[in-house]
Scaffold this active site. Structure first.
Site, PDB file in Angstrom:
ATOM      1  CG  HIS A  82      -3.152   3.730   1.797  1.00 19.03           C
ATOM      2  ND1 HIS A  82      -3.627   3.284   0.577  1.00 19.03           N
ATOM      3  CD2 HIS A  82      -3.228   2.675   2.639  1.00 19.03           C
ATOM      4  CE1 HIS A  82      -3.958   2.018   0.691  1.00 19.03           C
ATOM      5  NE2 HIS A  82      -3.738   1.615   1.931  1.00 19.03           N
ATOM      6  CB  CYS A 103      -0.952   0.004   1.188  1.00 16.08           C
ATOM      7  SG  CYS A 103      -2.103  -1.366   1.138  1.00 16.08           S
ATOM      8  CG  ASN A 124      -6.656  -0.605   1.108  1.00 10.93           C
ATOM      9  OD1 ASN A 124      -5.928  -0.204   0.205  1.00 10.93           O
ATOM     10  ND2 ASN A 124      -6.191  -1.034   2.264  1.00 10.93           N
TER      11      ASN A 124
HETATM   12  O1  UT7 Z   1      -3.845  -0.780   3.377  1.00 13.52           O
HETATM   13  C1  UT7 Z   1      -3.056  -1.564   4.205  1.00 13.52           C
HETATM   14  C2  UT7 Z   1      -3.302  -1.228   5.588  1.00 13.52           C
HETATM   15  N1  UT7 Z   1      -4.529  -1.821   6.054  1.00 13.52           N
HETATM   16  C3  UT7 Z   1      -5.230  -1.121   6.894  1.00 13.52           C
HETATM   17  O2  UT7 Z   1      -4.914   0.008   7.146  1.00 13.52           O
HETATM   18  C4  UT7 Z   1      -6.385  -1.782   7.598  1.00 13.52           C
HETATM   19  C5  UT7 Z   1      -6.277  -1.483   9.065  1.00 13.52           C
HETATM   20  N2  UT7 Z   1      -7.330  -2.030   9.869  1.00 13.52           N
HETATM   21  C6  UT7 Z   1      -8.624  -1.661   9.785  1.00 13.52           C
HETATM   22  O3  UT7 Z   1      -8.974  -0.876   8.939  1.00 13.52           O
HETATM   23  C7  UT7 Z   1      -9.584  -2.179  10.813  1.00 13.52           C
HETATM   24  O4  UT7 Z   1      -8.858  -2.834  11.843  1.00 13.52           O
HETATM   25  C8  UT7 Z   1     -10.665  -3.124  10.250  1.00 13.52           C
HETATM   26  C9  UT7 Z   1     -11.658  -2.344   9.406  1.00 13.52           C
HETATM   27  C10 UT7 Z   1      -9.996  -4.207   9.420  1.00 13.52           C
HETATM   28  C11 UT7 Z   1     -11.430  -3.788  11.388  1.00 13.52           C
HETATM   29  O5  UT7 Z   1     -11.985  -2.820  12.260  1.00 13.52           O
HETATM   30  P1  UT7 Z   1     -11.802  -2.973  13.841  1.00 13.52           P
HETATM   31  O6  UT7 Z   1     -12.561  -1.898  14.461  1.00 13.52           O
HETATM   32  O7  UT7 Z   1     -10.325  -3.032  14.112  1.00 13.52           O
HETATM   33  O8  UT7 Z   1     -12.516  -4.334  14.123  1.00 13.52           O
HETATM   34  P2  UT7 Z   1     -11.921  -5.655  14.772  1.00 13.52           P
HETATM   35  O9  UT7 Z   1     -10.940  -6.300  13.841  1.00 13.52           O
HETATM   36  O10 UT7 Z   1     -11.467  -5.328  16.153  1.00 13.52           O
HETATM   37  O11 UT7 Z   1     -13.233  -6.551  14.805  1.00 13.52           O
HETATM   38  C12 UT7 Z   1     -14.338  -6.217  15.642  1.00 13.52           C
HETATM   39  C13 UT7 Z   1     -15.376  -7.303  15.500  1.00 13.52           C
HETATM   40  C14 UT7 Z   1     -14.817  -8.702  15.623  1.00 13.52           C
HETATM   41  O12 UT7 Z   1     -15.737  -9.463  16.362  1.00 13.52           O
HETATM   42  P3  UT7 Z   1     -15.442  -9.805  17.897  1.00 13.52           P
HETATM   43  O13 UT7 Z   1     -14.139 -10.535  17.912  1.00 13.52           O
HETATM   44  O14 UT7 Z   1     -15.377  -8.491  18.597  1.00 13.52           O
HETATM   45  O15 UT7 Z   1     -16.634 -10.644  18.273  1.00 13.52           O
HETATM   46  C15 UT7 Z   1     -14.763  -9.203  14.216  1.00 13.52           C
HETATM   47  O16 UT7 Z   1     -14.911 -10.597  14.125  1.00 13.52           O
HETATM   48  O17 UT7 Z   1     -15.973  -7.235  14.189  1.00 13.52           O
HETATM   49  C16 UT7 Z   1     -15.954  -8.528  13.588  1.00 13.52           C
HETATM   50  N3  UT7 Z   1     -15.834  -8.371  12.146  1.00 13.52           N
HETATM   51  C17 UT7 Z   1     -16.890  -8.201  11.343  1.00 13.52           C
HETATM   52  N4  UT7 Z   1     -18.215  -8.133  11.593  1.00 13.52           N
HETATM   53  C18 UT7 Z   1     -19.027  -7.934  10.537  1.00 13.52           C
HETATM   54  C19 UT7 Z   1     -14.696  -8.358  11.397  1.00 13.52           C
HETATM   55  N5  UT7 Z   1     -15.024  -8.184  10.099  1.00 13.52           N
HETATM   56  C20 UT7 Z   1     -16.373  -8.084  10.041  1.00 13.52           C
HETATM   57  C21 UT7 Z   1     -17.272  -7.891   8.985  1.00 13.52           C
HETATM   58  N6  UT7 Z   1     -18.579  -7.813   9.277  1.00 13.52           N
HETATM   59  N7  UT7 Z   1     -16.883  -7.747   7.706  1.00 13.52           N
END
Ligand code: UT7
Length: 323
Positions: A250, A114, A280
């Site tokens: 980005h 990225c 992204n």
């Molecule tokens: O370009 C390269 C760099 N990449 C990035 O910059 C991405 C960086 N990360 C992010 O953008 C975020 O961390 C995400 C958007 C990927 C995730 O957001 P988050 O607020 O960090 O969520 P999380 O990973 O802490 O997940 C929260 C909950 C989890 O459930 P539990 O464990 O709390 O029960 C996940 O299983 O959300 C769940 N979850 C979803 N629920 C519905 C994860 N993906 C999904 C989904 N739909 N698609």
């Protein structure tokens, strides 16, 4: 006299097919509401069968050349940032070179995931200021839809396909931060973080593989490292955050974009945001956002623009330029 690498053209290309968040509700256990609120993404473009990273890149390059009023024969080099090249080799850049009908000069890919476009811009700048090339097409192009695990809800909802391109040309400047062109850059990587964002395939496995990410961990690194690198390149240019007209980050997650702007002390009215429409697009996201920001009248001649990005590696960096 100082040689500067000045932007003289910008353009982009997005595949026709638009995939709205709601479509993912049929594929995995997710919702439009979750995707919007956690990432800011509403829709993304998906490459059609037969479309490749190099064909997307060539379309963006044509748009940038048209914007600059230049022909491919007048370009010395093509630098293409991607981590989804059509084939393991040759480079997607040489495929773009062929598509543009360009039989002179040189072309190569840059792979910093990225952060790839920031690395490519910095490389092009170094070649221009040292006299190795006068006119360089810098392209970011990706087809992440091909390396996504469409059954993994934690990653498949986040990515999209697309391409953007800039034409950089050598011009004389005064050597001050009032010059047009690239004023400073800052690049970093730290290979210890390999396992939080990688593709589980490649030459060593004999497969293309799928993207794997520990999103929460990447998020934690992103806000801190993006603000740090933006501050570092501003310092190198002898400028401060107050001098910024536009941050063009980005486009991975609206919450990362907001968090970084806050750390820099900037309001969101100074940030170009396209993540809602593109998702992204990895190395394509910055040139896509520059092109959209230019087309909708946000970025004007003379504006100070800061770009910053982070991705797999981890690799991250920033570029300060005056349009
Ligand atoms: O370009 C390269 C760099 N990449 C990035 O910059 C991405 C960086 N990360 C992010 O953008 C975020 O961390 C995400 C958007 C990927 C995730 O957001 P988050 O607020 O960090 O969520 P999380 O990973 O802490 O997940 C929260 C909950 C989890 O459930 P539990 O464990 O709390 O029960 C996940 O299983 O959300 C769940 N979850 C979803 N629920 C519905 C994860 N993906 C999904 C989904 N739909 N698609």
């Amino acid at each position: 006299m100082t040689i500067r690498a000045v932007v003289t053209g910008v353009g982009h290309y997005l595949p026709e097919r638009v995939m709205e968040n709601a479509e993912f509700e049929k594929l995995v256990d997710t919702s439009d509401e979750w995707i919007r609120s956690r990432s800011g993404i509403e829709r993304r473009h998906i490459a059609a069968e037969g479309e490749t990273t190099s064909s997307l890149g060539a379309n963006a390059a044509r748009a940038a050349l048209a914007d600059a009023g230049k022909a491919a024969e007048e370009v010395d080099a093509i630098i293409l940032a991607t981590s989804t090249p059509d084939l393991t080799f040759p480079s997607a850049a040489t495929m773009v070179q062929r598509e543009l009908g360009m039989t002179h000069g040189f072309a190569f890919d840059v792979q910093a995931v990225c952060a790839g476009f920031v690395y490519a811009l910095t490389t092009a700048n170094a070649m221009i200021v040292t006299g190795q090339a006068k006119r360089v097409l810098v392209i970011g192009a990706e087809t992440f839809s091909r390396i996504i695990d469409w059954t993994d809800r934690t990653t498949c909802v986040l990515f999209g396909d697309g391409a953007g391109a800039l034409l950089l040309e050598a011009q004389e400047g005064e050597g001050s931060s009032a010059d047009r062109g690239i004023l400073a850059a800052d690049l970093n990587s730290d290979g210890r973080h390999r396992d939080i964002l990688y593709v589980d395939g490649g030459v060593s496995t004999g497969t293309t593989g799928h993207l794997r990410m520990e999103g929460r961990e990447v998020f934690r690194h992103a806000v801190e490292k993006l603000a740090q690198t933006a501050q570092m390149s501003l310092e190198k240019a002898g400028l401060t955050a107050e001098d910024i007209d536009w941050v063009v980050p980005h486009q991975a997650n609206i919450r990362i974009i907001q968090g970084t702007a806050k750390k820099l002390g900037l309001g969101m009215e100074k940030v170009v945001v396209t993540v809602q429409d593109h998702g992204n697009t990895s190395a394509a996201s910055i040139p896509l956002a520059l092109s959209v920001g230019r087309a909708n009248g946000q970025i004007r001649d003379g504006d100070l623009v800061v770009t910053e990005a982070i991705g797999g590696g981890l690799a991250w960096g920033s570029v300060v330029l005056r349009w």
